[in-house]
Motif scaffolding. Sequence first.
Motif, PDB file in Angstrom:
ATOM      1  N   CYS A 177       0.834  -1.212   0.000  1.00  0.00           N
ATOM      2  CA  CYS A 177       0.000   0.000   0.000  1.00  0.00           C
ATOM      3  C   CYS A 177       0.864   1.256   0.000  1.00  0.00           C
ATOM      4  N   ILE A 178       1.921   1.246   0.824  1.00  0.00           N
ATOM      5  CA  ILE A 178       2.813   2.402   0.904  1.00  0.00           C
ATOM      6  C   ILE A 178       3.511   2.639  -0.433  1.00  0.00           C
ATOM      7  N   GLU A 179       3.984   1.563  -1.060  1.00  0.00           N
ATOM      8  CA  GLU A 179       4.704   1.704  -2.324  1.00  0.00           C
ATOM      9  C   GLU A 179       3.790   2.203  -3.439  1.00  0.00           C
ATOM     10  N   ALA A 185       0.914   9.259  -5.793  1.00  0.00           N
ATOM     11  CA  ALA A 185       0.627  10.553  -5.173  1.00  0.00           C
ATOM     12  C   ALA A 185       1.642  11.598  -5.637  1.00  0.00           C
ATOM     13  N   LYS A 186       1.164  12.716  -6.134  1.00  0.00           N
ATOM     14  CA  LYS A 186       2.046  13.791  -6.589  1.00  0.00           C
ATOM     15  C   LYS A 186       2.861  14.368  -5.447  1.00  0.00           C
ATOM     16  N   SER A 188       4.259  12.927  -3.144  1.00  0.00           N
ATOM     17  CA  SER A 188       5.403  12.058  -2.845  1.00  0.00           C
ATOM     18  C   SER A 188       6.264  11.806  -4.072  1.00  0.00           C
ATOM     19  N   GLY A 189       6.079  12.624  -5.118  1.00  0.00           N
ATOM     20  CA  GLY A 189       6.868  12.479  -6.332  1.00  0.00           C
ATOM     21  C   GLY A 189       6.327  11.452  -7.299  1.00  0.00           C
ATOM     22  N   GLY A 190       5.095  10.982  -7.081  1.00  0.00           N
ATOM     23  CA  GLY A 190       4.509   9.988  -7.953  1.00  0.00           C
ATOM     24  C   GLY A 190       3.787  10.586  -9.147  1.00  0.00           C
ATOM     25  N   ASP A 191       3.305   9.723 -10.018  1.00  0.00           N
ATOM     26  CA  ASP A 191       2.599  10.136 -11.230  1.00  0.00           C
ATOM     27  C   ASP A 191       1.261   9.398 -11.287  1.00  0.00           C
ATOM     28  N   PRO A 192       0.143  10.085 -11.079  1.00  0.00           N
ATOM     29  CA  PRO A 192      -1.158   9.407 -11.110  1.00  0.00           C
ATOM     30  C   PRO A 192      -1.608   8.976 -12.496  1.00  0.00           C
ATOM     31  N   ALA A 243      -4.265  19.213  -1.521  1.00  0.00           N
ATOM     32  CA  ALA A 243      -5.019  19.903  -2.572  1.00  0.00           C
ATOM     33  C   ALA A 243      -4.517  19.563  -3.963  1.00  0.00           C
ATOM     34  N   ASN A 244      -3.196  19.370  -4.103  1.00  0.00           N
ATOM     35  CA  ASN A 244      -2.642  19.107  -5.436  1.00  0.00           C
ATOM     36  C   ASN A 244      -2.685  17.639  -5.822  1.00  0.00           C
ATOM     37  N   ASP A 245      -3.182  16.789  -4.937  1.00  0.00           N
ATOM     38  CA  ASP A 245      -3.272  15.364  -5.231  1.00  0.00           C
ATOM     39  C   ASP A 245      -4.641  15.009  -5.812  1.00  0.00           C
TER      40      ASP A 245
END
Length: 488
Positions: A177-179, A185-186, A188-192, A243-245
Amino acid sequence: MVKDKQKKRSLLESSEQPAATRKMPKRAAACKNLKEKSFLISEKSCLIEMEKDQIVEEESLAVRMTAGQDDGRPNRRITEFILHDATGKAQPLEVLEVNELFITGLILPLEVSTGKKKEKGVKCEGFGRVESWDISGYEDGSPVIWLSTDIADYDCQKPAASYKKVYDLFLEKARACIEVYQKLAKSSGGDPDISLDELLAGMVRSMSGSKCFSGTASIKDFVISHGEFIYKQLIGLDMTSKANDRTFADIPALIALRDESKKQANYVHAQVMPSNGSLRIDSGVGDEENKNQMDSVASVNEEDEDAKLARLLQEEEYWQSMKQKKNSRPTSVSNKYYIKINEDEIANDYPLPAYYKTSLQETDEFIVFDNDYDIYDTQDLPRSMLHNWSLYNSDARLVSLELLPMKPCSDIDVAIFGSGIMTSDDGSGFHLDTEAGQSSSVGSGAQVADGMPIYLSAIKEWMIEFGSAMIFISIRTDLAWYDASYLK
């Protein structure tokens, strides 16, 4: 005659004396009084007192004895814990959805002691019951499991040795789940907007260091099989998302993971026969109406209690079989040890440190080689050719292959990755018509133009082959072999 006898005696006495005398230490005077004397030793002087953790029966008392800087509801740490039912039998955490669970463990203050002295806790047996559980640590990248009772919330630390095998499954699900959160999540540097394949490739890469999995396929199967669990946990964060997620309920990759979990679920469906109350395991093959009914039931989270228990038992069996598969994997003799080479030893043979940079959009190796099974014989792995390749460590600093042993060994603490232009291995080899001064790892222009920019997972082994005018270097990852070349 008398003189001869005296002469022989003198010679005999002189021969018995050592040539060099050895100085012996002085002996203490022997005790002349050998009578036995009796004296009394108290029982206390015969015992070594050991510091033991206090044991209390009431949870409320244990919470008061471990009070720290509480602000509102008490928060504590708990270690050496076991979750069990009313009879004392250890149970997985998710059984809470079906049966009541209680806790036995060592309760500690939430604040970690900074001194060298060992922390003293309060042991409480069979307290609770457990009302709920929660997963945190999404921003930090490390899962934290919380258990809640009517009195306090507990940060789960280390389970008891006898409970570790039962607890590891839930911990790995929480880690998944964490990974997934980190990759979507943006904040955390992720790309949705990544695809499901890209998400699974990233999960395989990030969870490959776990000792619970035997290879790429087992990690991928694990993530897919628990896709619905991951989905439910992440959409629960939508109320507190930044807000940005983007809300997780609207992310296509997460929805696709949930749907794939339903399609390729590794557990069988369970139903209860109302006539005799026995459990019937359904193979999942039936008419369309029954399938739709099952999907609708699952979607609104109205799974029967017996079905939940059957699902959890099936998950546990699959988890244990997967760990047995990893433990039974054969290891070669070369896996015993290796001689580590320090970078300082070869520093004079290489230029000053530099870092890998590229302007190309590189593809993850896990997406290119989507293996659905584990290959134990590394010689059966697919082979490709690699051009314009570079090797670097986790900080993107260019490094040498010399830091890595040529044969796979256990407990290697060096990780080397690679990037380059990948082409298919058609058996034609590398062309030798490059001009002097041109890059030694470049083949024909057509091959490079038609190649795919790729970044590799950790290199596991490498080998050198000599040709008439070239030196071939082959490197292997968990997924494939790559042939590269240097011109002489």
